[in-house]
Enzyme design. Structure first.
Site, PDB file in Angstrom:
ATOM      1  N   ARG A  67       0.839  -1.205   0.000  1.00 16.62           N
ATOM      2  CA  ARG A  67       0.000   0.000   0.000  1.00 16.62           C
ATOM      3  C   ARG A  67       0.868   1.246   0.000  1.00 16.62           C
ATOM      4  O   ARG A  67       1.094   1.864  -1.036  1.00 16.62           O
ATOM      5  CB  ARG A  67      -0.974  -0.012   1.197  1.00 16.62           C
ATOM      6  CG  ARG A  67      -2.175   0.951   1.028  1.00 16.62           C
ATOM      7  CD  ARG A  67      -1.876   2.404   1.279  1.00 16.62           C
ATOM      8  NE  ARG A  67      -1.464   2.688   2.647  1.00 16.62           N
ATOM      9  CZ  ARG A  67      -1.144   3.893   3.082  1.00 16.62           C
ATOM     10  NH1 ARG A  67      -1.178   4.939   2.254  1.00 16.62           N
ATOM     11  NH2 ARG A  67      -0.741   4.084   4.336  1.00 16.62           N
ATOM     12  N   ASP A  68       1.426   1.581   1.133  1.00 16.79           N
ATOM     13  CA  ASP A  68       2.178   2.831   1.232  1.00 16.79           C
ATOM     14  C   ASP A  68       3.494   2.768   0.481  1.00 16.79           C
ATOM     15  O   ASP A  68       4.079   3.803   0.165  1.00 16.79           O
ATOM     16  CB  ASP A  68       2.421   3.183   2.701  1.00 16.79           C
ATOM     17  CG  ASP A  68       2.720   4.650   2.900  1.00 16.79           C
ATOM     18  OD1 ASP A  68       2.434   5.437   1.988  1.00 16.79           O
ATOM     19  OD2 ASP A  68       3.243   5.015   3.964  1.00 16.79           O
ATOM     20  N   HIS A  85       3.740   4.993  12.549  1.00 16.42           N
ATOM     21  CA  HIS A  85       3.973   4.884  11.102  1.00 16.42           C
ATOM     22  C   HIS A  85       5.006   5.939  10.744  1.00 16.42           C
ATOM     23  O   HIS A  85       4.717   7.143  10.768  1.00 16.42           O
ATOM     24  CB  HIS A  85       2.655   5.122  10.348  1.00 16.42           C
ATOM     25  CG  HIS A  85       2.787   5.059   8.862  1.00 16.42           C
ATOM     26  ND1 HIS A  85       2.445   3.948   8.139  1.00 16.42           N
ATOM     27  CD2 HIS A  85       3.218   5.973   7.959  1.00 16.42           C
ATOM     28  CE1 HIS A  85       2.653   4.165   6.854  1.00 16.42           C
ATOM     29  NE2 HIS A  85       3.130   5.401   6.717  1.00 16.42           N
ATOM     30  N   HIS A 124       8.340   7.651   8.406  1.00 18.57           N
ATOM     31  CA  HIS A 124       9.046   7.824   7.150  1.00 18.57           C
ATOM     32  C   HIS A 124      10.449   8.325   7.466  1.00 18.57           C
ATOM     33  O   HIS A 124      10.717   8.813   8.557  1.00 18.57           O
ATOM     34  CB  HIS A 124       8.300   8.797   6.234  1.00 18.57           C
ATOM     35  CG  HIS A 124       7.053   8.213   5.648  1.00 18.57           C
ATOM     36  ND1 HIS A 124       6.964   7.798   4.337  1.00 18.57           N
ATOM     37  CD2 HIS A 124       5.850   7.942   6.207  1.00 18.57           C
ATOM     38  CE1 HIS A 124       5.752   7.304   4.111  1.00 18.57           C
ATOM     39  NE2 HIS A 124       5.056   7.385   5.228  1.00 18.57           N
ATOM     40  N   CYS A 133       4.194   9.562   0.267  1.00 14.78           N
ATOM     41  CA  CYS A 133       2.815  10.026   0.110  1.00 14.78           C
ATOM     42  C   CYS A 133       2.707  10.939  -1.109  1.00 14.78           C
ATOM     43  O   CYS A 133       3.387  11.973  -1.171  1.00 14.78           O
ATOM     44  CB  CYS A 133       2.358  10.783   1.356  1.00 14.78           C
ATOM     45  SG  CYS A 133       0.692  11.477   1.218  1.00 14.78           S
TER      46      CYS A 133
END
Length: 298
Positions: free
Chosen positions: A10-11, A201, A203, A234
């Protein structure tokens, strides 16, 4: 023991210009499970016009339904919730932004309107027996508004608690948080959600993701999202780069004697497999150097 949800499907893939075929996504998911990942984020029920790489989420869910793993999908609104129910999803992750700028960019509405949307989405999911989690995007820094006040994070956490989500995730959407930011936000939201129901979550835009993960662990967090090789970003947050690398994060925990349940001997081959799917090398540290041997103390 920590729980790592692998989010490449997904991400990881959502920002890639290449659309990976459904069969290849399913096979990669199977390989992740074989390596010991018990939780996978496998797609999102969002507009295929905005995120074409996620258009086959229902098919990926169906293809992985027989795997001994918990599958998670992302939902932004009531229509996405309905599609998730139709696809037979058992676990959905609702997402909204703590900051106004990112909320408008990511979902096209204000934070207040997003709250109303997600309340309706949660009702659809709960009525169908779908377990829900909530993610707070830009919980630390927003690419449009700057540092996110912790009061806004708590406000969203309280809304998630009211609509009945089981787990709360704090997202460093653009990878700009520092360890003190992690401590501040985690300390605030644990007044709303018990720490065992809070995840992170991360990054790695500024290279602080591993330090932030370790600080979160010291604060009591035992749930982490990560993408093999550090894939991802994103598309609606300028400057956002890859997720914290699952291979690097697992290496960190294992070196500290903390079990993850993941077979590290399989990660190198899996990382190369994923790099082949997207057509470029992956940026994790372990993509460049071998892991330092570590015995996981149980």
């Amino acid at each position: 023991m920590v729980l790592i949800t692998e989010v490449s499907l997904r991400d990881g893939l959502q920002i890639e210009p290449v659309v990976v075929p459904t069969a290849d996504k399913v096979r990669f998911g199977q390989l992740l499970v074989e390596a010991g990942f018990q939780h996978l984020e496998v797609g999102s029920f969002v507009s295929p016009a905005r995120v074409p790489t996620m258009a086959d989420t229902a098919e990926v869910v169906a293809g992985l339904a027989d795997q001994p793993a918990t599958l998670h999908t992302l939902v932004l609104n009531e229509r996405g919730a309905q599609r998730a129910v139709e696809a037979g999803v058992e676990n959905a992750r609702l997402v909204m932004s703590a900051s106004e700028g990112h909320s408008e960019s990511n979902s096209g509405v204000s934070t207040g309107e997003a709250m109303q949307r997600l309340a309706r989405a949660a009702e659809v999911l709960h009525d169908a027996g779908v377990r829900t989690e909530g993610c707070i995007a830009t919980a630390f820094v927003c690419p449009f508004d700057g540092d996110t006040p912790v009061e806004r994070v708590v406000r969203v956490a309280q809304h998630y608690e009211r609509i009945g989500v089981d787990v709360l995730h704090l997202a460093d959407t653009i990878g700009a948080a520092s360890p003190s930011d992690i401590t501040r936000a985690v300390t605030a939201v644990r007044e709303v959600f018990p720490i065992e129901r809070v995840g992170l979550h991360l990054h790695s835009t500024y290279g602080m993701a591993d330090a932030n993960a370790w600080e979160a662990y010291r604060c009591g967090i035992r749930r982490f999202d990560a993408a093999l090789g550090g894939l991802g970003g994103c598309p609606f947050a300028p400057g956002a780069t890859g997720n914290i690398a699952a291979d690097d994060l697992i290496h960190l925990f294992h070196r500290e004697g903390i079990d993850t349940g993941i077979d590290v001997s399989k990660l190198g081959e899996l990382r190369e497999h994923l790099a082949g799917l997207v057509g470029h090398p992956l940026p994790s540290a372990l993509a460049k150097v071998p892991a330092v041997p570590a015995e996981v103390r149980r």
